[in-house]
Design a protein around this motif. Structure first.
Motif, PDB file in Angstrom:
ATOM      1  N   PHE A   1     -10.455  -5.632   1.401  1.00  0.00           N
ATOM      2  CA  PHE A   1     -10.530  -6.548   0.265  1.00  0.00           C
ATOM      3  C   PHE A   1      -9.798  -7.852   0.586  1.00  0.00           C
ATOM      4  O   PHE A   1     -10.288  -8.943   0.321  1.00  0.00           O
TER       5      PHE A   1
ATOM      6  N   MET B   1     -13.543   1.368   0.102  1.00  0.00           N
ATOM      7  CA  MET B   1     -12.918   0.060   0.295  1.00  0.00           C
ATOM      8  C   MET B   1     -11.397   0.196   0.346  1.00  0.00           C
ATOM      9  O   MET B   1     -10.802   0.879  -0.482  1.00  0.00           O
TER      10      MET B   1
ATOM     11  N   LEU C   1      -7.879   0.474  -6.006  1.00  0.00           N
ATOM     12  CA  LEU C   1      -8.492   1.047  -4.796  1.00  0.00           C
ATOM     13  C   LEU C   1      -7.786   2.327  -4.355  1.00  0.00           C
ATOM     14  O   LEU C   1      -8.430   3.281  -3.925  1.00  0.00           O
TER      15      LEU C   1
ATOM     16  N   ALA D   1     -17.127  -3.377  -9.666  1.00  0.00           N
ATOM     17  CA  ALA D   1     -16.650  -2.026  -9.350  1.00  0.00           C
ATOM     18  C   ALA D   1     -17.205  -1.022 -10.365  1.00  0.00           C
ATOM     19  O   ALA D   1     -17.518   0.126 -10.021  1.00  0.00           O
TER      20      ALA D   1
ATOM     21  N   ILE E   1     -17.170   1.082  -3.113  1.00  0.00           N
ATOM     22  CA  ILE E   1     -15.840   1.025  -3.713  1.00  0.00           C
ATOM     23  C   ILE E   1     -14.981   2.214  -3.282  1.00  0.00           C
ATOM     24  O   ILE E   1     -13.773   2.064  -3.063  1.00  0.00           O
TER      25      ILE E   1
ATOM     26  N   VAL F   1      -5.834  -4.982  -7.720  1.00  0.00           N
ATOM     27  CA  VAL F   1      -6.945  -4.354  -6.990  1.00  0.00           C
ATOM     28  C   VAL F   1      -6.418  -3.217  -6.116  1.00  0.00           C
ATOM     29  O   VAL F   1      -7.051  -2.164  -5.994  1.00  0.00           O
ATOM     30  N   ARG F   2      -5.247  -3.428  -5.495  1.00  0.00           N
ATOM     31  CA  ARG F   2      -4.628  -2.379  -4.666  1.00  0.00           C
ATOM     32  C   ARG F   2      -4.423  -1.099  -5.485  1.00  0.00           C
ATOM     33  O   ARG F   2      -4.741   0.001  -5.026  1.00  0.00           O
TER      34      ARG F   2
ATOM     35  N   ALA G   1     -17.968  -5.230  -5.002  1.00  0.00           N
ATOM     36  CA  ALA G   1     -16.725  -5.530  -5.734  1.00  0.00           C
ATOM     37  C   ALA G   1     -15.936  -6.675  -5.096  1.00  0.00           C
ATOM     38  O   ALA G   1     -15.359  -7.507  -5.795  1.00  0.00           O
TER      39      ALA G   1
ATOM     40  N   ASP H   1       0.818  -1.209   0.000  1.00  0.00           N
ATOM     41  CA  ASP H   1       0.000   0.000   0.000  1.00  0.00           C
ATOM     42  C   ASP H   1       0.853   1.261   0.000  1.00  0.00           C
ATOM     43  O   ASP H   1       0.565   2.214  -0.736  1.00  0.00           O
TER      44      ASP H   1
ATOM     45  N   GLN I   1      -7.932   5.152  -7.532  1.00  0.00           N
ATOM     46  CA  GLN I   1      -9.209   5.818  -7.813  1.00  0.00           C
ATOM     47  C   GLN I   1      -9.241   7.241  -7.241  1.00  0.00           C
ATOM     48  O   GLN I   1      -9.866   8.130  -7.821  1.00  0.00           O
ATOM     49  N   HIS I   2      -8.577   7.452  -6.112  1.00  0.00           N
ATOM     50  CA  HIS I   2      -8.613   8.755  -5.445  1.00  0.00           C
ATOM     51  C   HIS I   2      -7.718   9.782  -6.142  1.00  0.00           C
ATOM     52  O   HIS I   2      -7.729  10.954  -5.771  1.00  0.00           O
TER      53      HIS I   2
ATOM     54  N   LEU J   1      -4.634  -9.253  -5.835  1.00  0.00           N
ATOM     55  CA  LEU J   1      -4.633  -8.183  -4.839  1.00  0.00           C
ATOM     56  C   LEU J   1      -3.735  -7.026  -5.283  1.00  0.00           C
ATOM     57  O   LEU J   1      -4.034  -5.864  -5.026  1.00  0.00           O
TER      58      LEU J   1
ATOM     59  N   THR K   1      -7.464  -1.821   0.754  1.00  0.00           N
ATOM     60  CA  THR K   1      -6.836  -3.096   0.425  1.00  0.00           C
ATOM     61  C   THR K   1      -7.017  -4.092   1.559  1.00  0.00           C
ATOM     62  O   THR K   1      -7.209  -5.280   1.324  1.00  0.00           O
TER      63      THR K   1
END
Lengths: 202, 202
Positions: free
Chosen positions: B81, B76, A97, A141, B73, A93-94, B125, A45, A100-101, A90, B78
């Protein structure tokens, strides 16, 4: 568009970065594990957060990174399976997630699945689970994002360029050139669709 | 047949255990987290191994256990998830990977997916990724097993019995009675197919 390509040193990623940069329309930021304009470890992360803090807001995120475990089901351990999930599913997906911001309104995320989901290969139980997980994530998503954010996946069959390494796992598969796979990423990045899995060569 | 049902105290599992035990044809071992004939924590290798060492060789393994994380989402993390993946996807895969070594020739494994894979729900998701991962695993593992071992998954829509808890996540869904879902597990256990995902009510 300002586009970040994670895994830009890989067999798929470098063709994607070249395809998106080709006409000079986009600013393409190439990110690798050890090479590229920036480096990232998608297993952590803090590394992914640090990357986005450095590069700031982007209009598109592409991830072509992460490995699966190939092993006979009789010999596969939970630890093997877990390691495969961590790396590809993962990891991607990390990036979604956290990334996205840092996406502008209407921005997009494009992840990378693979051929083994509906067309299983020998020793492919972890590959199928990881890639199916990515596709499930993308489909759900896509329905959950706001601000016009889109998300898709590209599922290439085995690359002609990777046949020396992976060919034995894909007997009778024709393979596709990475340059053709790269076009599917452009379709995701420059298009309007969301929740799609673009299959290339299968 | 000697059949072990893991999650036999749950909304699905108790109907599955009852369905399989109904005609007295099978010996059904009911396993729960805290109740049943035996207890197991499917999040731990040692607990799953200890269970199979206690009960010995079986002809069929059914897993109706594991939770997913429901979260918007945008919120969410990591860690969320990861927790969802560990509980449902890796938990069920752990039982399959360890349990295969305690299956008689021609034995079967039946896992549990869910509705959110192809029909995403809000905040779904992680559910979609976990359930899709289970389905991918089942399709590929089916091609990789020897000794006639079969593996399938059952994907139920929301249960009528669970509507008080999950109904708000499934607006306009009709739901199915758990007793109908239980029949799909019998189809997997007593049938001849492998690599199938039996969808019930969707």
């Amino acid at each position: 568009m300002k586009i970040v390509v994670i895994g830009a040193g890989g067999d798929v990623g470098r063709f994607v970065a070249d395809e998106l940069a080709r006409e000079g329309k986009h600013e393409v930021i190439r990110v690798g594990r050890t090479r590229g304009d920036h480096q990232v470890d998608i297993a952590r992360d803090d590394s992914v957060s640090a990357l986005f803090k450095q590069i700031g807001t982007v209009d598109a995120i592409v991830v072509a990174a992460g490995n699966v475990i190939l092993a006979p089901i009789e010999e596969m351990t939970t630890a093997d399976f877990h390691r495969g999930l961590q790396d590809k599913l993962l990891g991607q997906v990390r990036v979604a997630l956290i990334g996205q911001h840092y996406l502008s309104d209407g921005g997009s995320i494009t992840l990378t699945s693979g051929v083994a989901v509906e067309d299983p290969i020998a020793q492919g139980a972890n590959a199928a689970a990881s890639n199916a997980g990515i596709e499930g994530f993308v489909r759900a998503a896509a329905c959950d994002f706001h601000r016009g954010i889109r998300i898709n996946a590209v599922s290439p069959t085995v690359l002609i360029e990777s046949m020396d390494r992976f060919g034995p796992f894909f007997p009778g598969y024709e393979g596709v050139p990475a340059a053709m796979v790269a076009k599917a990423y452009r379709r995701s990045v420059e298009g309007v669709q969301s929740g799609r899995v673009y299959r290339v060569g299968h």
